[in-house]
Design a protein around this motif. Structure first.
Motif, PDB file in Angstrom:
ATOM      1  N   SER A  14      -4.154  33.239 -18.617  1.00  0.00           N
ATOM      2  CA  SER A  14      -3.834  33.228 -20.045  1.00  0.00           C
ATOM      3  C   SER A  14      -5.088  33.257 -20.906  1.00  0.00           C
ATOM      4  N   GLY A  15      -6.260  33.324 -20.268  1.00  0.00           N
ATOM      5  CA  GLY A  15      -7.502  33.445 -21.024  1.00  0.00           C
ATOM      6  C   GLY A  15      -8.219  32.146 -21.298  1.00  0.00           C
ATOM      7  N   TYR A  16      -7.822  31.064 -20.620  1.00  0.00           N
ATOM      8  CA  TYR A  16      -8.482  29.771 -20.798  1.00  0.00           C
ATOM      9  C   TYR A  16      -9.374  29.470 -19.593  1.00  0.00           C
ATOM     10  N   TYR A  17     -10.298  28.550 -19.767  1.00  0.00           N
ATOM     11  CA  TYR A  17     -11.280  28.243 -18.724  1.00  0.00           C
ATOM     12  C   TYR A  17     -11.264  26.745 -18.428  1.00  0.00           C
ATOM     13  N   PRO A  18     -10.337  26.307 -17.620  1.00  0.00           N
ATOM     14  CA  PRO A  18     -10.206  24.869 -17.365  1.00  0.00           C
ATOM     15  C   PRO A  18     -11.353  24.317 -16.518  1.00  0.00           C
ATOM     16  N   GLU A  19     -11.779  23.134 -16.874  1.00  0.00           N
ATOM     17  CA  GLU A  19     -12.744  22.381 -16.070  1.00  0.00           C
ATOM     18  C   GLU A  19     -11.979  21.315 -15.299  1.00  0.00           C
ATOM     19  N   ILE A  20     -12.269  21.191 -14.010  1.00  0.00           N
ATOM     20  CA  ILE A  20     -11.548  20.240 -13.161  1.00  0.00           C
ATOM     21  C   ILE A  20     -12.537  19.251 -12.546  1.00  0.00           C
ATOM     22  N   THR A  21     -12.198  17.977 -12.622  1.00  0.00           N
ATOM     23  CA  THR A  21     -12.947  16.955 -11.887  1.00  0.00           C
ATOM     24  C   THR A  21     -11.938  16.128 -11.094  1.00  0.00           C
ATOM     25  N   TYR A  22     -12.405  15.545  -9.994  1.00  0.00           N
ATOM     26  CA  TYR A  22     -11.521  14.800  -9.099  1.00  0.00           C
ATOM     27  C   TYR A  22     -11.939  13.338  -9.038  1.00  0.00           C
ATOM     28  N   HIS A  23     -10.943  12.464  -8.952  1.00  0.00           N
ATOM     29  CA  HIS A  23     -11.195  11.032  -9.011  1.00  0.00           C
ATOM     30  C   HIS A  23     -10.282  10.318  -8.021  1.00  0.00           C
ATOM     31  N   ASP A  24     -10.872   9.455  -7.193  1.00  0.00           N
ATOM     32  CA  ASP A  24     -10.092   8.666  -6.241  1.00  0.00           C
ATOM     33  C   ASP A  24      -9.536   7.429  -6.933  1.00  0.00           C
ATOM     34  N   ALA A  25      -8.338   7.040  -6.521  1.00  0.00           N
ATOM     35  CA  ALA A  25      -7.700   5.864  -7.106  1.00  0.00           C
ATOM     36  C   ALA A  25      -6.877   5.157  -6.040  1.00  0.00           C
ATOM     37  N   GLU A  26      -6.775   3.869  -6.171  1.00  0.00           N
ATOM     38  CA  GLU A  26      -5.851   3.103  -5.348  1.00  0.00           C
ATOM     39  C   GLU A  26      -5.278   1.960  -6.185  1.00  0.00           C
ATOM     40  N   PHE A  27      -4.019   1.683  -5.966  1.00  0.00           N
ATOM     41  CA  PHE A  27      -3.353   0.623  -6.710  1.00  0.00           C
ATOM     42  C   PHE A  27      -2.140   0.184  -5.910  1.00  0.00           C
ATOM     43  N   GLU A  28      -1.492  -0.848  -6.363  1.00  0.00           N
ATOM     44  CA  GLU A  28      -0.294  -1.300  -5.663  1.00  0.00           C
ATOM     45  C   GLU A  28       0.768  -1.759  -6.647  1.00  0.00           C
ATOM     46  N   HIS A  29       2.011  -1.669  -6.176  1.00  0.00           N
ATOM     47  CA  HIS A  29       3.154  -2.150  -6.937  1.00  0.00           C
ATOM     48  C   HIS A  29       3.687  -3.396  -6.256  1.00  0.00           C
ATOM     49  N   LEU A  30       4.171  -4.333  -7.043  1.00  0.00           N
ATOM     50  CA  LEU A  30       4.818  -5.532  -6.513  1.00  0.00           C
ATOM     51  C   LEU A  30       6.130  -5.713  -7.265  1.00  0.00           C
ATOM     52  N   TRP A  31       7.251  -5.553  -6.551  1.00  0.00           N
ATOM     53  CA  TRP A  31       8.566  -5.576  -7.179  1.00  0.00           C
ATOM     54  C   TRP A  31       9.484  -6.574  -6.473  1.00  0.00           C
ATOM     55  N   PRO A  32      10.368  -7.228  -7.224  1.00  0.00           N
ATOM     56  CA  PRO A  32      11.482  -7.931  -6.563  1.00  0.00           C
ATOM     57  C   PRO A  32      12.273  -6.927  -5.739  1.00  0.00           C
ATOM     58  N   VAL A  33      12.806  -7.375  -4.625  1.00  0.00           N
ATOM     59  CA  VAL A  33      13.402  -6.436  -3.680  1.00  0.00           C
ATOM     60  C   VAL A  33      14.551  -5.646  -4.307  1.00  0.00           C
ATOM     61  N   GLU A  34      15.362  -6.264  -5.159  1.00  0.00           N
ATOM     62  CA  GLU A  34      16.486  -5.533  -5.752  1.00  0.00           C
ATOM     63  C   GLU A  34      15.987  -4.419  -6.677  1.00  0.00           C
ATOM     64  N   LYS A  35      14.902  -4.682  -7.392  1.00  0.00           N
ATOM     65  CA  LYS A  35      14.336  -3.638  -8.246  1.00  0.00           C
ATOM     66  C   LYS A  35      13.744  -2.522  -7.395  1.00  0.00           C
ATOM     67  N   ALA A  36      13.088  -2.889  -6.290  1.00  0.00           N
ATOM     68  CA  ALA A  36      12.526  -1.881  -5.384  1.00  0.00           C
ATOM     69  C   ALA A  36      13.629  -0.995  -4.825  1.00  0.00           C
ATOM     70  N   VAL A  37      14.767  -1.583  -4.485  1.00  0.00           N
ATOM     71  CA  VAL A  37      15.895  -0.803  -3.965  1.00  0.00           C
ATOM     72  C   VAL A  37      16.335   0.237  -4.992  1.00  0.00           C
ATOM     73  N   GLU A  38      16.440  -0.169  -6.246  1.00  0.00           N
ATOM     74  CA  GLU A  38      16.878   0.767  -7.285  1.00  0.00           C
ATOM     75  C   GLU A  38      15.842   1.856  -7.517  1.00  0.00           C
ATOM     76  N   ILE A  39      14.566   1.472  -7.547  1.00  0.00           N
ATOM     77  CA  ILE A  39      13.500   2.459  -7.780  1.00  0.00           C
ATOM     78  C   ILE A  39      13.451   3.480  -6.661  1.00  0.00           C
ATOM     79  N   TYR A  40      13.414   3.021  -5.409  1.00  0.00           N
ATOM     80  CA  TYR A  40      13.310   3.956  -4.287  1.00  0.00           C
ATOM     81  C   TYR A  40      14.559   4.819  -4.166  1.00  0.00           C
ATOM     82  N   SER A  41      15.725   4.244  -4.444  1.00  0.00           N
ATOM     83  CA  SER A  41      16.951   5.035  -4.373  1.00  0.00           C
ATOM     84  C   SER A  41      16.913   6.163  -5.388  1.00  0.00           C
ATOM     85  N   ARG A  42      16.434   5.887  -6.597  1.00  0.00           N
ATOM     86  CA  ARG A  42      16.355   6.933  -7.620  1.00  0.00           C
ATOM     87  C   ARG A  42      15.280   7.955  -7.269  1.00  0.00           C
ATOM     88  N   GLN A  43      14.148   7.506  -6.755  1.00  0.00           N
ATOM     89  CA  GLN A  43      13.095   8.447  -6.384  1.00  0.00           C
ATOM     90  C   GLN A  43      13.563   9.379  -5.275  1.00  0.00           C
TER      91      GLN A  43
END
Length: 274
Positions: A201-230
């Motif tokens: 389309s005529g644009y010149y994107p610049e790309i950089t890469y970045h490492d990340a790590e994180f964690e989620h902590l959920w009550p089990v019932e909320k985790a069930v709903e999240i994973y089921s939807r995902q």
């Protein structure tokens, strides 16, 4: 390859997003709380440093934040911008964004419940309106039309970030246990489509890469709903399998909580439109 070919590939690779709004409403509390943590604050500072160093974040400019979530980037931009508009498909995210803005007395912000994919720039008066159009980890940038609409809304620069690799330790394990195969990730495909469509389309994107790590902590019932939807977004909608997900996560829970560790590589993509 012509641009239409990449556009078709991207469109055909889309996953089902019918329950996306419900998923982000469900996760709004986590995002709002996590955004206050030091690691997230450091990531925002690095993004802002990147934008400033590329002259993409002009003082007293107007900024559009697509998929703004609880508004943490919008509020960071508002410290120097003339005006910041944030949009999101999640009512709960927008509620948090407005509350956070009020708490910080950022009256130069405006948060709207809108889906980027269906938004009409002309109706909003947003054609070439913004000095920076920004989309951090936004699932709404999911097609050639959505991507190029960013360019149409900008009179200066655009920025987006997305995963190119990601390992969700428990979710991947859960997918193998329940569905008998490793999950098919689209990480990296979005970057492939984005860069080629912008280039053609005529644009010149610049790309950089970045490492990340994180964690989620959920009550089990909320985790069930999240994973089921995902997993529903992967066309796994069988009720019996949802029950299997619940049974599996209850076995994995420690003191009623589910911990998910995530390792990822993230691409930052910036480009000028003027």
């Amino acid at each position: 390859m012509e641009i239409n070919n990449f556009a078709k590939l991207w469109q055909s690779d889309l996953t089902d997003s019918g329950e996306l709004q419900k998923l982000w409403d469900l996760r709004a509390d986590d995002f709002n709380n996590r955004s206050n943590q030091s690691e997230d604050s450091k990531r925002r500072e690095k993004v802002i440093e990147f934008l400033v160093s590329r002259d993409m974040l002009p003082a007293h400019g107007e900024i559009l934040d697509i998929g703004c979530g609880p508004g943490k980037y919008s509020l960071a931009f508002a410290a120097q911008a003339k005006r910041v508009v944030g949009i999101d498909i999640s009512p709960k995210m927008i509620q948090y964004a407005r509350e956070n803005a009020a708490e910080e007395n950022r009256d130069n912000t405006c948060f709207k419940l809108m889906a980027w994919e269906s938004l009409c720039l002309e109706e909003q008066g947003w054609s070439k309106k913004f000095d920076l159009v920004f989309a951090s980890m936004c699932p709404g940038i999911n097609s050639s039309d959505a991507l190029l609409k960013m360019c149409e809304a900008s009179r200066g620069s655009c920025f987006m970030s997305s995963f190119v690799q990601r390992s969700d330790e428990l979710r991947d394990e859960l997918h193998r246990a329940i569905y008998g195969s490793a999950p098919e990730h689209r990480w990296g495909k979005n970057l492939y489509y984005t860069v080629n469509i912008l280039w053609l389309s005529g644009y010149y994107p610049e790309i950089t890469y970045h490492d990340a790590e994180f964690e989620h902590l959920w009550p089990v019932e909320k985790a069930v709903e999240i994973y089921s939807r995902q997993l529903k977004s992967k066309n796994c909608t069988d009720v019996n399998r949802e029950n299997q997900i619940a049974e599996y996560l209850h076995k994995k829970a420690v003191v009623g909580m589910i911990r998910e560790k995530v390792q990822a590589k993230i691409a930052w993509i910036g480009w000028k439109v003027s």
